[in-house]
Write a protein that holds these residues in place. Structure first.
Motif, PDB file in Angstrom:
ATOM      1  N   UNK A   1       0.812  -1.222   0.000  1.00  0.00           N
ATOM      2  CA  UNK A   1       0.000   0.000   0.000  1.00  0.00           C
ATOM      3  C   UNK A   1       0.846   1.273   0.000  1.00  0.00           C
ATOM      4  N   UNK A   2       2.158   1.172   0.263  1.00  0.00           N
ATOM      5  CA  UNK A   2       2.982   2.382   0.350  1.00  0.00           C
ATOM      6  C   UNK A   2       3.950   2.564  -0.809  1.00  0.00           C
ATOM      7  N   UNK A   3       4.134   1.573  -1.652  1.00  0.00           N
ATOM      8  CA  UNK A   3       5.084   1.710  -2.756  1.00  0.00           C
ATOM      9  C   UNK A   3       4.552   2.686  -3.798  1.00  0.00           C
ATOM     10  N   UNK A   4       5.431   3.499  -4.382  1.00  0.00           N
ATOM     11  CA  UNK A   4       4.966   4.520  -5.324  1.00  0.00           C
ATOM     12  C   UNK A   4       4.574   3.958  -6.701  1.00  0.00           C
ATOM     13  N   UNK A   5       5.197   2.890  -7.150  1.00  0.00           N
ATOM     14  CA  UNK A   5       4.907   2.351  -8.480  1.00  0.00           C
ATOM     15  C   UNK A   5       3.864   1.244  -8.408  1.00  0.00           C
ATOM     16  N   UNK A   6       2.962   1.237  -9.374  1.00  0.00           N
ATOM     17  CA  UNK A   6       1.873   0.254  -9.385  1.00  0.00           C
ATOM     18  C   UNK A   6       2.405  -1.174  -9.501  1.00  0.00           C
ATOM     19  N   UNK A   7       3.448  -1.359 -10.296  1.00  0.00           N
ATOM     20  CA  UNK A   7       4.008  -2.700 -10.472  1.00  0.00           C
ATOM     21  C   UNK A   7       4.589  -3.213  -9.157  1.00  0.00           C
ATOM     22  N   UNK A   8       5.255  -2.356  -8.400  1.00  0.00           N
ATOM     23  CA  UNK A   8       5.795  -2.761  -7.103  1.00  0.00           C
ATOM     24  C   UNK A   8       4.667  -3.080  -6.121  1.00  0.00           C
ATOM     25  N   UNK A   9       3.614  -2.287  -6.126  1.00  0.00           N
ATOM     26  CA  UNK A   9       2.476  -2.574  -5.253  1.00  0.00           C
ATOM     27  C   UNK A   9       1.872  -3.929  -5.597  1.00  0.00           C
ATOM     28  N   UNK A  10       1.753  -4.219  -6.887  1.00  0.00           N
ATOM     29  CA  UNK A  10       1.200  -5.497  -7.325  1.00  0.00           C
ATOM     30  C   UNK A  10       2.098  -6.648  -6.885  1.00  0.00           C
ATOM     31  N   UNK A  11       3.423  -6.487  -7.036  1.00  0.00           N
ATOM     32  CA  UNK A  11       4.349  -7.549  -6.631  1.00  0.00           C
ATOM     33  C   UNK A  11       4.286  -7.814  -5.130  1.00  0.00           C
ATOM     34  N   UNK A  12       4.207  -6.752  -4.337  1.00  0.00           N
ATOM     35  CA  UNK A  12       4.089  -6.943  -2.893  1.00  0.00           C
ATOM     36  C   UNK A  12       2.750  -7.566  -2.511  1.00  0.00           C
ATOM     37  N   UNK A  13       1.694  -7.239  -3.247  1.00  0.00           N
ATOM     38  CA  UNK A  13       0.392  -7.864  -2.984  1.00  0.00           C
ATOM     39  C   UNK A  13       0.455  -9.360  -3.293  1.00  0.00           C
ATOM     40  N   UNK A  14       1.131  -9.721  -4.376  1.00  0.00           N
ATOM     41  CA  UNK A  14       1.301 -11.139  -4.706  1.00  0.00           C
ATOM     42  C   UNK A  14       2.151 -11.843  -3.647  1.00  0.00           C
ATOM     43  N   UNK A  15       3.169 -11.165  -3.178  1.00  0.00           N
ATOM     44  CA  UNK A  15       4.019 -11.720  -2.124  1.00  0.00           C
ATOM     45  C   UNK A  15       3.220 -11.903  -0.837  1.00  0.00           C
ATOM     46  N   UNK A  16       2.351 -10.958  -0.553  1.00  0.00           N
ATOM     47  CA  UNK A  16       1.474 -11.075   0.626  1.00  0.00           C
ATOM     48  C   UNK A  16       0.575 -12.302   0.507  1.00  0.00           C
ATOM     49  N   UNK A  17      -0.008 -12.510  -0.662  1.00  0.00           N
ATOM     50  CA  UNK A  17      -0.853 -13.691  -0.876  1.00  0.00           C
ATOM     51  C   UNK A  17      -0.054 -14.978  -0.716  1.00  0.00           C
ATOM     52  N   UNK A  18       1.175 -14.971  -1.213  1.00  0.00           N
ATOM     53  CA  UNK A  18       2.022 -16.161  -1.111  1.00  0.00           C
ATOM     54  C   UNK A  18       2.337 -16.478   0.348  1.00  0.00           C
ATOM     55  N   UNK A  19       2.690 -15.468   1.121  1.00  0.00           N
ATOM     56  CA  UNK A  19       2.993 -15.698   2.539  1.00  0.00           C
ATOM     57  C   UNK A  19       1.741 -16.077   3.325  1.00  0.00           C
ATOM     58  N   UNK A  20       0.598 -15.505   2.969  1.00  0.00           N
ATOM     59  CA  UNK A  20      -0.642 -15.788   3.693  1.00  0.00           C
ATOM     60  C   UNK A  20      -1.121 -17.215   3.470  1.00  0.00           C
ATOM     61  N   UNK A  21      -0.752 -17.807   2.343  1.00  0.00           N
ATOM     62  CA  UNK A  21      -1.210 -19.171   2.060  1.00  0.00           C
ATOM     63  C   UNK A  21      -0.492 -20.205   2.917  1.00  0.00           C
ATOM     64  N   UNK A  22       0.585 -19.819   3.566  1.00  0.00           N
ATOM     65  CA  UNK A  22       1.257 -20.723   4.494  1.00  0.00           C
ATOM     66  C   UNK A  22       2.350 -21.552   3.849  1.00  0.00           C
ATOM     67  N   UNK A  23       2.618 -22.674   4.469  1.00  0.00           N
ATOM     68  CA  UNK A  23       3.708 -23.554   4.054  1.00  0.00           C
ATOM     69  C   UNK A  23       3.317 -24.294   2.782  1.00  0.00           C
ATOM     70  N   UNK A  24       4.268 -24.438   1.883  1.00  0.00           N
ATOM     71  CA  UNK A  24       4.038 -25.167   0.640  1.00  0.00           C
ATOM     72  C   UNK A  24       4.318 -26.650   0.861  1.00  0.00           C
ATOM     73  N   UNK A  25       3.253 -27.435   0.896  1.00  0.00           N
ATOM     74  CA  UNK A  25       3.428 -28.873   1.096  1.00  0.00           C
ATOM     75  C   UNK A  25       4.066 -29.518  -0.119  1.00  0.00           C
ATOM     76  N   UNK A  26       3.840 -28.954  -1.297  1.00  0.00           N
ATOM     77  CA  UNK A  26       4.475 -29.469  -2.504  1.00  0.00           C
ATOM     78  C   UNK A  26       5.992 -29.303  -2.416  1.00  0.00           C
ATOM     79  N   UNK A  27       6.430 -28.140  -1.970  1.00  0.00           N
ATOM     80  CA  UNK A  27       7.854 -27.877  -1.813  1.00  0.00           C
ATOM     81  C   UNK A  27       8.480 -28.824  -0.788  1.00  0.00           C
ATOM     82  N   UNK A  28       7.794 -29.051   0.308  1.00  0.00           N
ATOM     83  CA  UNK A  28       8.297 -29.975   1.324  1.00  0.00           C
ATOM     84  C   UNK A  28       8.350 -31.413   0.804  1.00  0.00           C
TER      85      UNK A  28
END
Length: 105
Positions: A64-91
């Motif tokens: 929500x604080x990054x000035x560029x839209x692309x950076x905001x989108x990337x951080x939002x995607x990163x937030x979704x990735x972290x919120x989904x928890x541990x990757x059982x496929x990766x484990x």
């Protein structure tokens, strides 16, 4: 059909080029092979499990604080990735690779 599958499996098992290719991609059974699997497959999941809330909050703040839209989108995607928890496929992939490396011939 079963005989055909068995015949193909036997051809695959006896093919020296395929055996050489499998041996060349197998991680070496040494400290670096085992450490590499642990660092790339298990450590990120452990970090996500331990500090999940902090990582989600950090990504949300930047989304929500990054000035560029692309950076905001990337951080939002990163937030979704972290919120989904541990990757059982990766484990699972990491566990299978670790078993493959530790399996003796």
């Amino acid at each position: 059909m079963r005989n055909k599958i068995k015949h193909i499996q036997n051809k695959i098992d006896q093919d020296p080029k395929l055996q050489k290719a499998v041996d060349s991609i197998k991680p070496k059974k040494g400290i670096w092979g085992i450490l590499g699997i642990i660092l790339f497959f298990f450590l990120p999941e452990a970090i996500t499990y331990i500090w999940q809330n902090e990582l989600v909050n950090w990504a949300h703040l930047h989304s929500i604080t990054e000035p560029l839209a692309m950076q905001r989108w990337l951080y939002a995607e990163l937030e979704d990735m972290f919120a989904s928890g541990v990757s059982w496929l990766n484990l699972t992939i990491g566990s299978l690779l670790l078993l493959w490396v530790l399996k003796s011939k």
